[in-house]
Design a protein around this motif. Structure first.
Motif, mmCIF file in Angstrom:
data_model
loop_
_atom_site.group_PDB
_atom_site.id
_atom_site.type_symbol
_atom_site.label_atom_id
_atom_site.label_comp_id
_atom_site.label_asym_id
_atom_site.label_seq_id
_atom_site.Cartn_x
_atom_site.Cartn_y
_atom_site.Cartn_z
ATOM 1 N N ALA A 146 0.613 -5.699 9.281
ATOM 2 C CA ALA A 146 -0.199 -6.166 8.148
ATOM 3 C C ALA A 146 0.042 -7.654 7.928
ATOM 4 O O ALA A 146 1.152 -8.157 8.150
ATOM 5 N N ASN A 147 -0.994 -8.359 7.498
ATOM 6 C CA ASN A 147 -0.813 -9.754 7.078
ATOM 7 C C ASN A 147 0.008 -9.782 5.793
ATOM 8 O O ASN A 147 -0.239 -9.000 4.877
ATOM 9 N N ALA A 148 0.961 -10.689 5.748
ATOM 10 C CA ALA A 148 1.794 -10.791 4.541
ATOM 11 C C ALA A 148 1.111 -11.635 3.470
ATOM 12 O O ALA A 148 1.398 -11.479 2.279
ATOM 13 N N GLY A 149 0.193 -12.526 3.885
ATOM 14 C CA GLY A 149 -0.456 -13.424 2.921
ATOM 15 C C GLY A 149 0.466 -14.593 2.590
ATOM 16 O O GLY A 149 1.690 -14.470 2.659
ATOM 17 N N GLN A 150 -0.128 -15.721 2.233
ATOM 18 C CA GLN A 150 0.686 -16.904 1.919
ATOM 19 C C GLN A 150 1.646 -16.644 0.758
ATOM 20 O O GLN A 150 2.786 -17.091 0.759
ATOM 21 N N GLU A 151 1.156 -15.879 -0.225
ATOM 22 C CA GLU A 151 2.004 -15.566 -1.384
ATOM 23 C C GLU A 151 3.191 -14.700 -0.962
ATOM 24 O O GLU A 151 4.330 -14.933 -1.368
ATOM 25 N N ARG A 161 1.922 -1.008 8.273
ATOM 26 C CA ARG A 161 1.520 -0.220 9.453
ATOM 27 C C ARG A 161 2.351 1.053 9.618
ATOM 28 O O ARG A 161 3.455 1.177 9.088
ATOM 29 N N GLU A 162 1.802 1.982 10.370
ATOM 30 C CA GLU A 162 2.524 3.173 10.828
ATOM 31 C C GLU A 162 2.599 3.134 12.349
ATOM 32 O O GLU A 162 1.610 2.827 13.013
ATOM 33 N N ASN A 163 3.760 3.453 12.906
ATOM 34 C CA ASN A 163 3.909 3.599 14.357
ATOM 35 C C ASN A 163 4.093 5.076 14.690
ATOM 36 O O ASN A 163 4.561 5.860 13.860
ATOM 37 N N GLY A 168 0.795 -1.227 0.000
ATOM 38 C CA GLY A 168 0.000 0.000 0.000
ATOM 39 C C GLY A 168 0.824 1.272 0.000
ATOM 40 O O GLY A 168 2.044 1.259 -0.192
ATOM 41 N N PRO A 169 0.166 2.419 0.245
ATOM 42 C CA PRO A 169 0.847 3.716 0.240
ATOM 43 C C PRO A 169 1.951 3.823 1.290
ATOM 44 O O PRO A 169 2.956 4.499 1.060
ATOM 45 N N VAL A 170 1.773 3.155 2.435
ATOM 46 C CA VAL A 170 2.823 3.204 3.466
ATOM 47 C C VAL A 170 4.051 2.430 2.993
ATOM 48 O O VAL A 170 5.187 2.868 3.190
ATOM 49 N N GLY A 171 3.819 1.291 2.340
ATOM 50 C CA GLY A 171 4.935 0.551 1.739
ATOM 51 C C GLY A 171 5.666 1.395 0.711
ATOM 52 O O GLY A 171 6.900 1.378 0.627
#
Length: 312
Positions: free
Chosen positions: A110-115, A89-91, A62-65
């Motif tokens: 954030a969930n990374a997902g299996q992929e 996430r943001e801290n 996402g935008p934070v990434g």
């Protein structure tokens, strides 16, 4: 590239300050400062500050990434982003100017997902032969299995890469069961490894030796906060105690320590010299404000102090 870092649960660290925290009031904050954060990312940033190079592999979404990627580019840190679907996430850290108190707000990862998790494993499997050290640092995403760092350590071992693990809780316990090159717990995490509520200073050496003898790590570097670090191998126990400094913020101190340590090891320094570089970097990080890491001139000054102390 001799050093690679892995960050599965990164964060965008935002810090600001106000005069005083007050409930039920609209608080006017100073202009926020942003830094890319998360264990391995901070280790790579510290290595860059100290004049070295590494590759930071991280899961970002996402935008934070996007913001983390942009900030790492500005700092000229080599990076390999594993794209995930959820927004990273943001801290937030708020410093109360009148008291110097710090308030740190850590958001859920954030969930990374299996992929995404599979891509992280594949990234380690595909590392070139010149990589000598892998630092897997920080917490795991909510959806990662507890033994994920153990799997990463196993892959590293199969490629003859020395794995350094800096994490906590079940992730630390599971990684130690695999047996790694270096574990870097603090005293609380050492208690976790020993399956105890807490441990006293009188028993920390005995417990550390037991962990080494059980094959959980070749080297145990226990961070002792302002008291430096305990270095334990099969044959020796040594302490590196830094000078007393006026602490501004402890954010990133542990990551700076690992950065100084692994950079020094990659240059062929002795283990004790490498730990002194690590302790110097960790101590230097505590005298910088907010989420800023160490500064090279401070690290060099503290390392020089430690070296002279050792000679005496």
């Amino acid at each position: 590239m001799k050093i690679v870092t892995l960050t599965l649960n990164p964060a965008l660290d935002k810090s600001t300050s106000i005069d005083r925290l007050q409930a039920q009031k609209k608080l006017r904050c100073e202009e926020p400062v942003y830094h890319p954060g998360g264990g391995g990312i901070n280790v790579s940033r510290a290595i860059k500050i100290l004049g070295g190079d590494s590759l930071a592999i991280y899961a970002g979404g996402g935008p934070v990434g996007d913001k983390i990627e942009e900030l790492l580019k500005k700092e000229e840190v080599n990076q390999q982003r594993i794209n995930i679907k959820e927004n990273t996430r943001e801290n937030l850290m708020v410093v109360e100017s009148l008291t110097g108190n710090q308030y740190r707000f850590g958001m859920p990862g954030a969930n990374a997902g299996q992929e995404g998790l599979q891509k992280c494993q594949d990234a380690i499997k595909n590392l070139p032969d010149d990589v000598k050290y892998l630092v897997a640092s920080g917490s795991l995403p909510p959806d990662a299995p507890d033994d994920f760092y153990g799997t990463i350590a196993e892959i590293a071992k199969s490629k003859n890469i020395k794995c350094i693990i800096d994490t906590s809780g079940k992730a630390l316990v599971k990684a130690s069961e695999m047996g790694v090159y270096i574990l870097k717990p603090n005293l609380g995490e050492l208690s976790t490894l020993a399956e105890k509520e807490e441990i006293s200073g009188l028993e920390q050496e005995e417990i550390a030796k037991k962990i080494i003898n059980e094959g959980k790590a070749d080297i145990l570097i226990v961070s002792l906060g302002a008291r430096g670090a305990m270095v334990v191998t099969r044959d020796t126990i040594e302490y590196v105690v830094p000078p007393t400094v006026k602490q501004d913020s402890t954010v990133g101190a542990g990551d700076s320590m690992v950065g100084g340590l692994v950079l020094s090891l990659s240059r062929g320094d002795s283990l004790l010299d490498a730990v002194e570089w690590g302790v110097a970097a960790g101590t230097a990080a505590t005298i910088t404000p907010g989420t800023e890491l160490c500064r090279k001139k401070d690290v060099e000054k503290i390392f020089e102090w430690l070296s002279e102390k050792e000679i005496k």
